[in-house]
Design an enzyme around this catalytic site. Structure first.
Site, PDB file in Angstrom:
ATOM      1  N   LEU A   7       0.822  -1.209   0.000  1.00 16.48           N
ATOM      2  CA  LEU A   7       0.000   0.000   0.000  1.00 16.48           C
ATOM      3  C   LEU A   7       0.858   1.262   0.000  1.00 16.48           C
ATOM      4  O   LEU A   7       0.544   2.232  -0.700  1.00 16.48           O
ATOM      5  CB  LEU A   7      -0.936   0.005   1.226  1.00 16.48           C
ATOM      6  CG  LEU A   7      -1.816   1.246   1.360  1.00 16.48           C
ATOM      7  CD1 LEU A   7      -2.697   1.440   0.129  1.00 16.48           C
ATOM      8  CD2 LEU A   7      -2.674   1.153   2.621  1.00 16.48           C
TER       9      LEU A   7
ATOM     10  N   TYR B 142      -2.856 -10.368  15.457  1.00 11.38           N
ATOM     11  CA  TYR B 142      -2.730  -9.280  14.480  1.00 11.38           C
ATOM     12  C   TYR B 142      -3.845  -8.253  14.700  1.00 11.38           C
ATOM     13  O   TYR B 142      -3.592  -7.043  14.793  1.00 11.38           O
ATOM     14  CB  TYR B 142      -2.789  -9.864  13.064  1.00 11.38           C
ATOM     15  CG  TYR B 142      -2.879  -8.835  11.964  1.00 11.38           C
ATOM     16  CD1 TYR B 142      -1.764  -8.071  11.607  1.00 11.38           C
ATOM     17  CD2 TYR B 142      -4.073  -8.617  11.279  1.00 11.38           C
ATOM     18  CE1 TYR B 142      -1.853  -7.120  10.591  1.00 11.38           C
ATOM     19  CE2 TYR B 142      -4.171  -7.677  10.270  1.00 11.38           C
ATOM     20  CZ  TYR B 142      -3.062  -6.925   9.926  1.00 11.38           C
ATOM     21  OH  TYR B 142      -3.146  -5.993   8.926  1.00 11.38           O
TER      22      TYR B 142
ATOM     23  N   TRP C  34      -8.411  -6.863   2.626  1.00  9.10           N
ATOM     24  CA  TRP C  34      -8.161  -7.737   1.469  1.00  9.10           C
ATOM     25  C   TRP C  34      -7.475  -6.996   0.301  1.00  9.10           C
ATOM     26  O   TRP C  34      -7.980  -6.939  -0.808  1.00  9.10           O
ATOM     27  CB  TRP C  34      -9.472  -8.327   0.965  1.00  9.10           C
ATOM     28  CG  TRP C  34     -10.192  -9.247   1.912  1.00  9.10           C
ATOM     29  CD1 TRP C  34     -10.052  -9.351   3.254  1.00  9.10           C
ATOM     30  CD2 TRP C  34     -11.198 -10.217   1.538  1.00  9.10           C
ATOM     31  NE1 TRP C  34     -10.899 -10.316   3.749  1.00  9.10           N
ATOM     32  CE2 TRP C  34     -11.604 -10.855   2.727  1.00  9.10           C
ATOM     33  CE3 TRP C  34     -11.774 -10.593   0.320  1.00  9.10           C
ATOM     34  CZ2 TRP C  34     -12.584 -11.869   2.717  1.00  9.10           C
ATOM     35  CZ3 TRP C  34     -12.751 -11.578   0.325  1.00  9.10           C
ATOM     36  CH2 TRP C  34     -13.136 -12.213   1.508  1.00  9.10           C
TER      37      TRP C  34
HETATM   38  N1  LIG Z   1      -2.580  -6.515   2.909  1.00 14.19           N
HETATM   39  C1  LIG Z   1      -3.851  -6.535   3.349  1.00 14.19           C
HETATM   40  O1  LIG Z   1      -4.693  -7.302   2.847  1.00 14.19           O
HETATM   41  C2  LIG Z   1      -4.284  -5.591   4.441  1.00 14.19           C
HETATM   42  C3  LIG Z   1      -5.601  -5.687   4.900  1.00 14.19           C
HETATM   43  C4  LIG Z   1      -6.018  -4.811   5.902  1.00 14.19           C
HETATM   44  C5  LIG Z   1      -5.157  -3.860   6.418  1.00 14.19           C
HETATM   45  N2  LIG Z   1      -3.883  -3.801   5.963  1.00 14.19           N
HETATM   46  C6  LIG Z   1      -3.008  -2.775   6.541  1.00 14.19           C
HETATM   47  O2  LIG Z   1      -2.534  -1.956   5.483  1.00 14.19           O
HETATM   48  C7  LIG Z   1      -1.243  -1.447   5.797  1.00 14.19           C
HETATM   49  C8  LIG Z   1      -0.277  -1.729   4.648  1.00 14.19           C
HETATM   50  O3  LIG Z   1      -0.246  -3.128   4.439  1.00 14.19           O
HETATM   51  P1  LIG Z   1       0.549  -3.790   3.221  1.00 14.19           P
HETATM   52  O4  LIG Z   1      -0.283  -4.911   2.729  1.00 14.19           O
HETATM   53  O5  LIG Z   1       1.014  -2.733   2.291  1.00 14.19           O
HETATM   54  O6  LIG Z   1       1.776  -4.412   4.023  1.00 14.19           O
HETATM   55  P2  LIG Z   1       3.251  -4.796   3.547  1.00 14.19           P
HETATM   56  O7  LIG Z   1       3.318  -4.923   2.071  1.00 14.19           O
HETATM   57  O8  LIG Z   1       3.644  -5.940   4.408  1.00 14.19           O
HETATM   58  O9  LIG Z   1       4.059  -3.504   3.963  1.00 14.19           O
HETATM   59  C9  LIG Z   1       4.332  -3.202   5.296  1.00 14.19           C
HETATM   60  C10 LIG Z   1       5.477  -2.245   5.318  1.00 14.19           C
HETATM   61  O10 LIG Z   1       5.798  -1.943   6.681  1.00 14.19           O
HETATM   62  C11 LIG Z   1       7.216  -1.977   6.813  1.00 14.19           C
HETATM   63  N3  LIG Z   1       7.572  -2.217   8.191  1.00 14.19           N
HETATM   64  C12 LIG Z   1       7.510  -3.352   8.919  1.00 14.19           C
HETATM   65  N4  LIG Z   1       7.957  -3.144  10.163  1.00 14.19           N
HETATM   66  C13 LIG Z   1       8.336  -1.840  10.224  1.00 14.19           C
HETATM   67  C14 LIG Z   1       8.897  -1.020  11.226  1.00 14.19           C
HETATM   68  N5  LIG Z   1       9.184  -1.496  12.432  1.00 14.19           N
HETATM   69  N6  LIG Z   1       9.145   0.271  10.936  1.00 14.19           N
HETATM   70  C15 LIG Z   1       8.881   0.792   9.713  1.00 14.19           C
HETATM   71  N7  LIG Z   1       8.377   0.058   8.719  1.00 14.19           N
HETATM   72  C16 LIG Z   1       8.093  -1.244   8.983  1.00 14.19           C
HETATM   73  C17 LIG Z   1       7.637  -3.075   5.877  1.00 14.19           C
HETATM   74  O11 LIG Z   1       9.022  -2.988   5.607  1.00 14.19           O
HETATM   75  P3  LIG Z   1       9.857  -4.339   5.311  1.00 14.19           P
HETATM   76  O12 LIG Z   1       9.291  -4.881   4.040  1.00 14.19           O
HETATM   77  O13 LIG Z   1      11.250  -3.829   5.203  1.00 14.19           O
HETATM   78  O14 LIG Z   1       9.611  -5.246   6.485  1.00 14.19           O
HETATM   79  C18 LIG Z   1       6.772  -2.765   4.674  1.00 14.19           C
HETATM   80  O15 LIG Z   1       7.329  -1.719   3.907  1.00 14.19           O
HETATM   81  C19 LIG Z   1      -0.846  -2.093   7.126  1.00 14.19           C
HETATM   82  O16 LIG Z   1      -1.193  -1.213   8.166  1.00 14.19           O
HETATM   83  C20 LIG Z   1      -1.752  -3.307   7.206  1.00 14.19           C
HETATM   84  O17 LIG Z   1      -2.000  -3.679   8.552  1.00 14.19           O
HETATM   85  C21 LIG Z   1      -3.414  -4.639   4.986  1.00 14.19           C
END
Ligand SMILES: NC(=O)c1ccc[n+]([C@@H]2O[C@H](COP(=O)([O-])OP(=O)(O)OC[C@H]3O[C@@H](n4cnc5c(N)ncnc54)[C@H](OP(=O)(O)O)[C@@H]3O)[C@@H](O)[C@H]2O)c1
Length: 280
Positions: A12, A125, A149
């Site tokens: 995202l 989570y 999702w």
């Molecule tokens: N994916 C879904 O379906 C979904 C659904 C509902 C809500 N969300 C929420 O949407 C948001 C974005 O999700 P996403 O799917 O884009 O996740 P993602 O692809 O896993 O990205 C998460 C990012 O956070 C970084 N990160 C992890 N630990 C960190 C720390 N301690 N300090 C700074 N950065 C850190 C990661 O870096 P590294 O790669 O270097 O670890 C990565 O860049 C999150 O808040 C997630 O909870 C996602």
């Protein structure tokens, strides 16, 4: 509008940075290495350096099953560390958008969850993300945006998994049909997120694409478009035991979001068409 994104290299985060730059906003997306939110001073230092009007926190420990075995880490990254991001935003009076999740609900609902509905996470989570919401809402310029999702460029997701399995010759694909939610394209979400930030929305809002569908229904549409010869078989959640329980019903009430945006949220089928074109 200057936009600083923690977790800016995730699925995202990249979309938010990309959309901001397409609009001509100065935007900076930080990797974990550059902007580790668990380090108490790091978010504030970046805010002082970049001087954003809006801070977006996409940083999270998102491997839902791993969170069960690493509860402390999940609570630290997704929960307590949000206070560091708040402190950073607060130091300049910047707005904060804290991205949250449908997993703050228990999944037993039967109609879309209102933004002030009773939460009750059933996984570590979900519990950790709820803590993050509470930390964010301690600041009156925060918007907590619950999403669900996600699929989009730059990372593996449900769509890429279905396409990979089909390409590898798996037929039929077995997919659960007793979890219902809203698949959401990150580019559409990024647009809405920046519009909501521009409108200075605060409190709790939800964004997911319409219409509610099961993973099975979503998989059928993905396969219909790309591998029509591959069948999809509906199975039950209990056929795929996993460490973290999944909410059965994950439909969010997006109407308050639509009222602020002044437009309906997009459909996931439109998002899927864009995404399939994007990844070629
Ligand atoms: N994916 C879904 O379906 C979904 C659904 C509902 C809500 N969300 C929420 O949407 C948001 C974005 O999700 P996403 O799917 O884009 O996740 P993602 O692809 O896993 O990205 C998460 C990012 O956070 C970084 N990160 C992890 N630990 C960190 C720390 N301690 N300090 C700074 N950065 C850190 C990661 O870096 P590294 O790669 O270097 O670890 C990565 O860049 C999150 O808040 C997630 O909870 C996602």
């Amino acid at each position: 509008m200057r936009v600083l994104v923690f977790g800016g290299t995730g699925m995202l985060g990249r979309s938010v940075v990309g959309e901001a730059r397409r609009r001509g906003y100065p935007a900076l997306g930080l990797s974990r290495e550059q902007g580790d939110i668990t380090q108490s001073d790091v978010p504030r230092q970046w805010v002082e350096r970049f001087r954003p009007q809006v801070v977006v926190n996409c940083a999270a420990f998102t491997r839902v099953d791993d969170c069960e075995a690493h509860k402390e880490q999940a609570l630290e990254v997704n929960g307590h560390s949000v206070a560091h991001v708040v402190a950073g935003a607060q130091s300049l009076g910047a707005r904060l958008v804290q991205v949250s999740t449908d997993y703050v609900f228990d999944g037993r609902g039967t109609s879309p969850y209102p933004n002030d509905g009773r939460t009750g996470p059933v996984s570590v989570y979900g519990e950790s993300k709820l803590l993050g919401e509470q930390e964010a809402l301690a600041y009156d310029r925060s918007l907590v945006l619950r999403v669900s999702w996600l699929f989009g460029a730059g990372a593996g997701n449900f769509v890429t998994t279905m396409l990979r399995l089909a390409r590898q010759g798996m037929n039929p694909l077995r997919v659960v049909d007793d979890q219902v939610g809203g698949p959401t394209y990150t580019r559409f979400l990024a647009r809405a997120l920046l519009d909501l930030a521009g409108a200075e929305a605060t409190g709790v809002l939800s964004y997911q694409n319409r219409e509610a569908v099961s993973w099975y229904g979503f998989a059928r549409e993905i396969l219909r478009q790309e591998y029509p010869a591959v069948a999809v078989e509906a199975v039950k959640t209990e056929d795929f035991p996993r460490p973290a329980p999944r909410p059965a019903y994950s439909v969010l009430d997006v109407s308050p979001t639509e009222a602020i945006l002044g437009r309906p949220v997009e459909t996931w089928s439109a998002g899927l068409a864009h995404y399939l074109a994007e990844i070629g």
